[in-house]
Write a protein that holds these residues in place. Structure first.
Motif, PDB file in Angstrom:
ATOM      1  N   ALA A  21       6.122  -2.207  39.301  1.00 19.78           N
ATOM      2  CA  ALA A  21       6.664  -3.111  38.286  1.00 19.78           C
ATOM      3  C   ALA A  21       5.554  -3.906  37.596  1.00 19.78           C
ATOM      4  O   ALA A  21       5.601  -4.116  36.379  1.00 19.78           O
ATOM      5  CB  ALA A  21       7.686  -4.048  38.909  1.00 19.78           C
ATOM      6  N   ALA A  22       4.567  -4.327  38.359  1.00 23.29           N
ATOM      7  CA  ALA A  22       3.457  -5.090  37.773  1.00 23.29           C
ATOM      8  C   ALA A  22       2.664  -4.224  36.802  1.00 23.29           C
ATOM      9  O   ALA A  22       2.294  -4.676  35.705  1.00 23.29           O
ATOM     10  CB  ALA A  22       2.551  -5.628  38.875  1.00 23.29           C
ATOM     11  N   LEU A  27       1.579  -2.522  31.128  1.00 26.97           N
ATOM     12  CA  LEU A  27       1.649  -1.502  30.072  1.00 26.97           C
ATOM     13  C   LEU A  27       2.544  -1.957  28.915  1.00 26.97           C
ATOM     14  O   LEU A  27       2.211  -1.758  27.745  1.00 26.97           O
ATOM     15  CB  LEU A  27       2.144  -0.182  30.653  1.00 26.97           C
ATOM     16  CG  LEU A  27       1.170   0.515  31.610  1.00 26.97           C
ATOM     17  CD1 LEU A  27       1.889   1.589  32.406  1.00 26.97           C
ATOM     18  CD2 LEU A  27      -0.017   1.089  30.859  1.00 26.97           C
ATOM     19  N   VAL A  28       3.667  -2.585  29.240  1.00 32.41           N
ATOM     20  CA  VAL A  28       4.581  -3.077  28.204  1.00 32.41           C
ATOM     21  C   VAL A  28       3.891  -4.132  27.332  1.00 32.41           C
ATOM     22  O   VAL A  28       4.058  -4.139  26.121  1.00 32.41           O
ATOM     23  CB  VAL A  28       5.883  -3.626  28.832  1.00 32.41           C
ATOM     24  CG1 VAL A  28       6.655  -4.490  27.842  1.00 32.41           C
ATOM     25  CG2 VAL A  28       6.744  -2.480  29.328  1.00 32.41           C
ATOM     26  N   ALA A  34       6.035   4.401  26.775  1.00 36.44           N
ATOM     27  CA  ALA A  34       6.199   5.722  27.396  1.00 36.44           C
ATOM     28  C   ALA A  34       5.476   5.803  28.727  1.00 36.44           C
ATOM     29  O   ALA A  34       5.924   6.500  29.646  1.00 36.44           O
ATOM     30  CB  ALA A  34       5.699   6.814  26.453  1.00 36.44           C
ATOM     31  N   GLN A  35       4.377   5.094  28.854  1.00 30.60           N
ATOM     32  CA  GLN A  35       3.654   5.070  30.126  1.00 30.60           C
ATOM     33  C   GLN A  35       4.301   4.101  31.114  1.00 30.60           C
ATOM     34  O   GLN A  35       4.233   4.302  32.328  1.00 30.60           O
ATOM     35  CB  GLN A  35       2.198   4.687  29.898  1.00 30.60           C
ATOM     36  CG  GLN A  35       1.417   5.716  29.115  1.00 30.60           C
ATOM     37  CD  GLN A  35       0.019   5.231  28.781  1.00 30.60           C
ATOM     38  OE1 GLN A  35      -0.431   4.188  29.224  1.00 30.60           O
ATOM     39  NE2 GLN A  35      -0.674   6.005  27.964  1.00 30.60           N
ATOM     40  N   ALA A  36       4.925   3.056  30.603  1.00 32.48           N
ATOM     41  CA  ALA A  36       5.539   2.040  31.471  1.00 32.48           C
ATOM     42  C   ALA A  36       6.829   2.537  32.114  1.00 32.48           C
ATOM     43  O   ALA A  36       7.104   2.222  33.283  1.00 32.48           O
ATOM     44  CB  ALA A  36       5.816   0.775  30.672  1.00 32.48           C
ATOM     45  N   LEU A  44      12.409   0.786  40.438  1.00 34.16           N
ATOM     46  CA  LEU A  44      13.855   0.720  40.639  1.00 34.16           C
ATOM     47  C   LEU A  44      14.322   1.691  41.724  1.00 34.16           C
ATOM     48  O   LEU A  44      15.208   1.380  42.499  1.00 34.16           O
ATOM     49  CB  LEU A  44      14.571   0.994  39.322  1.00 34.16           C
ATOM     50  CG  LEU A  44      16.046   0.639  39.258  1.00 34.16           C
ATOM     51  CD1 LEU A  44      16.274  -0.829  39.611  1.00 34.16           C
ATOM     52  CD2 LEU A  44      16.588   0.930  37.875  1.00 34.16           C
ATOM     53  N   ARG A  45      13.699   2.855  41.790  1.00 32.34           N
ATOM     54  CA  ARG A  45      14.033   3.813  42.849  1.00 32.34           C
ATOM     55  C   ARG A  45      13.689   3.229  44.233  1.00 32.34           C
ATOM     56  O   ARG A  45      14.431   3.388  45.193  1.00 32.34           O
ATOM     57  CB  ARG A  45      13.277   5.130  42.630  1.00 32.34           C
ATOM     58  CG  ARG A  45      13.667   6.228  43.605  1.00 32.34           C
ATOM     59  CD  ARG A  45      12.902   7.524  43.390  1.00 32.34           C
ATOM     60  NE  ARG A  45      11.475   7.355  43.681  1.00 32.34           N
ATOM     61  CZ  ARG A  45      10.508   7.293  42.783  1.00 32.34           C
ATOM     62  NH1 ARG A  45      10.771   7.399  41.496  1.00 32.34           N
ATOM     63  NH2 ARG A  45       9.256   7.130  43.146  1.00 32.34           N
ATOM     64  N   LEU A  46      12.565   2.510  44.296  1.00 31.36           N
ATOM     65  CA  LEU A  46      12.123   1.926  45.562  1.00 31.36           C
ATOM     66  C   LEU A  46      12.895   0.659  45.928  1.00 31.36           C
ATOM     67  O   LEU A  46      13.001   0.317  47.101  1.00 31.36           O
ATOM     68  CB  LEU A  46      10.626   1.618  45.490  1.00 31.36           C
ATOM     69  CG  LEU A  46       9.723   2.848  45.409  1.00 31.36           C
ATOM     70  CD1 LEU A  46       8.330   2.456  44.949  1.00 31.36           C
ATOM     71  CD2 LEU A  46       9.675   3.564  46.752  1.00 31.36           C
ATOM     72  N   ASP A  47      13.412  -0.028  44.923  1.00 30.39           N
ATOM     73  CA  ASP A  47      14.163  -1.273  45.135  1.00 30.39           C
ATOM     74  C   ASP A  47      15.369  -1.270  44.198  1.00 30.39           C
ATOM     75  O   ASP A  47      15.387  -1.963  43.180  1.00 30.39           O
ATOM     76  CB  ASP A  47      13.254  -2.472  44.875  1.00 30.39           C
ATOM     77  CG  ASP A  47      13.885  -3.799  45.233  1.00 30.39           C
ATOM     78  OD1 ASP A  47      15.058  -3.813  45.692  1.00 30.39           O
ATOM     79  OD2 ASP A  47      13.216  -4.837  45.045  1.00 30.39           O
ATOM     80  N   PRO A  48      16.385  -0.451  44.524  1.00 31.42           N
ATOM     81  CA  PRO A  48      17.494  -0.217  43.591  1.00 31.42           C
ATOM     82  C   PRO A  48      18.368  -1.428  43.280  1.00 31.42           C
ATOM     83  O   PRO A  48      19.096  -1.407  42.287  1.00 31.42           O
ATOM     84  CB  PRO A  48      18.306   0.888  44.265  1.00 31.42           C
ATOM     85  CG  PRO A  48      17.908   0.868  45.690  1.00 31.42           C
ATOM     86  CD  PRO A  48      16.515   0.319  45.744  1.00 31.42           C
ATOM     87  N   ASP A  49      18.308  -2.460  44.068  1.00 33.94           N
ATOM     88  CA  ASP A  49      19.139  -3.641  43.832  1.00 33.94           C
ATOM     89  C   ASP A  49      18.409  -4.719  43.030  1.00 33.94           C
ATOM     90  O   ASP A  49      18.938  -5.814  42.845  1.00 33.94           O
ATOM     91  CB  ASP A  49      19.625  -4.224  45.163  1.00 33.94           C
ATOM     92  CG  ASP A  49      20.541  -3.264  45.892  1.00 33.94           C
ATOM     93  OD1 ASP A  49      21.292  -2.528  45.224  1.00 33.94           O
ATOM     94  OD2 ASP A  49      20.492  -3.232  47.137  1.00 33.94           O
TER      95      ASP A  49
END
Length: 66
Positions: A21-22, A27-28, A34-36, A44-49
């Motif tokens: 995320a960092a 990148l954003v 597109a890279q972000a 999100l996959r690693l921390d879906p909530d």
């Protein structure tokens, strides 16, 4: 944080949602959406909530017109 440090953190911690995320946020800030996106997806996959990760990914998709 510099890109080099973020990449090193990713190399050492590929399963750390916060690191993905960092790096995505970095990148954003440079409008590299597109890279972000894949890094927000990984976070999100690693921390879906995690609502902020979901929001950031959605915003990134909007910037990409997806």
């Amino acid at each position: 944080m510099t890109e080099e440090r973020l990449r090193e953190a990713l190399r050492k911690n590929p399963d750390n949602a916060e690191v993905h995320a960092a790096y995505a946020a970095w990148l954003v800030q440079r409008e590299l959406y597109a890279q972000a996106a894949p890094h927000f997806e990984s976070a999100l996959r690693l921390d879906p909530d995690n609502v902020p990760y979901c929001n950031n990914l959605g915003t990134t998709y909007l910037r990409l017109n997806q």
